[in-house]
Enzyme design. Sequence first.
Site, short mmCIF file in Angstrom:
data_model
loop_
_atom_site.label_atom_id
_atom_site.label_comp_id
_atom_site.label_asym_id
_atom_site.label_seq_id
_atom_site.Cartn_x
_atom_site.Cartn_y
_atom_site.Cartn_z
N GLY A 48 -40.79 13.35 6.88
CA GLY A 48 -39.72 14.33 6.89
C GLY A 48 -38.97 14.33 5.56
O GLY A 48 -39.52 13.97 4.53
N CYS A 49 -37.72 14.71 5.59
CA CYS A 49 -36.90 14.76 4.38
C CYS A 49 -36.91 13.41 3.67
O CYS A 49 -36.61 12.38 4.28
CB CYS A 49 -35.48 15.15 4.74
SG CYS A 49 -34.33 15.06 3.36
N PHE A 50 -37.25 13.40 2.39
CA PHE A 50 -37.36 12.13 1.69
C PHE A 50 -36.02 11.47 1.43
O PHE A 50 -35.97 10.29 1.11
CB PHE A 50 -38.16 12.23 0.39
CG PHE A 50 -37.87 13.41 -0.51
CD1 PHE A 50 -36.66 14.08 -0.51
CD2 PHE A 50 -38.86 13.86 -1.40
CE1 PHE A 50 -36.41 15.15 -1.35
CE2 PHE A 50 -38.63 14.94 -2.25
CZ PHE A 50 -37.40 15.58 -2.23
N TRP A 51 -34.92 12.19 1.59
CA TRP A 51 -33.61 11.56 1.40
C TRP A 51 -33.41 10.38 2.35
O TRP A 51 -33.03 9.29 1.93
CB TRP A 51 -32.50 12.58 1.64
CG TRP A 51 -32.41 13.68 0.65
CD1 TRP A 51 -33.02 13.76 -0.57
CD2 TRP A 51 -31.65 14.88 0.80
NE1 TRP A 51 -32.68 14.94 -1.19
CE2 TRP A 51 -31.84 15.65 -0.38
CE3 TRP A 51 -30.83 15.39 1.80
CZ2 TRP A 51 -31.23 16.89 -0.56
CZ3 TRP A 51 -30.22 16.63 1.62
CH2 TRP A 51 -30.42 17.37 0.44
N MET B 220 -33.65 21.45 3.07
CA MET B 220 -32.83 20.54 2.31
C MET B 220 -32.08 21.21 1.18
O MET B 220 -31.26 20.61 0.54
CB MET B 220 -33.68 19.41 1.73
CG MET B 220 -34.12 18.41 2.75
SD MET B 220 -35.27 17.22 2.09
CE MET B 220 -34.68 17.03 0.44
#
Length: 226
Positions: free
Chosen positions: A58-61, A1
């Site tokens: 996964g990616c917290f976005w 990220m």
Amino acid sequence: MSTRRHPLRTLSAALALSLLGACALPPAAEAAAKLPAPLLDAPRTATHGEQVAVFAGGCFWGVQDVFEHVRGVRKTWAGYSGGSAATAHYDQVSEGDTGHAESVKVLFDPAQVSYGQLLQVFFSVAADPTQFDRQGPDSGTQYRSAIFYASPEQQRIAGAYLAQLGKAGIYTAPIVTQLVPLQAFYPAEDWHQDYASRHPGDLYIAINDAPKVTHLRQLFPVLYLP
């Protein structure tokens, strides 16, 4: 990220989709489907209040962006769970050896949305529970799938739902989502908060996360909040 992992970040969403083709969605987005509701769930409370749920997928976005669009969710935070306060920093977590998972804290009104419904949304559109220590293009223990339960009731509901999904044979691979107690949640750095909504033209967001919100709207129209 980090920017070094996504050198094409400056491309617009339109250009990204034109390069990939209109139907070139990531595998998780292509497989998105509304899963059955939990057979065991918390009753809707008559009085308004606030409860907390913490998910890692996964990616917290992208996970944060999904829950930001769920009716009954009052606030969300991107952050870290599973490790210590001393290592709850992006550069350290990104090394994959802190015990932390990129997580999202969800503050919700149980009179409007139940914990079981949040679980249903999480597994339907936010994360693939069969990917071990990864989600989509991101790999490492910090991207593992996990449910950090904040109460015995959440433990019962989440455990029953994982068993329900496994018994239903919905997935061709084993479910590897961890079910662990919430020890602490540490908010991530300010620039991570609401990243997807603030950077819709980011190539990573356009490819990996925007389709999740689209599927939320399509699969859960009653719960979807524009």
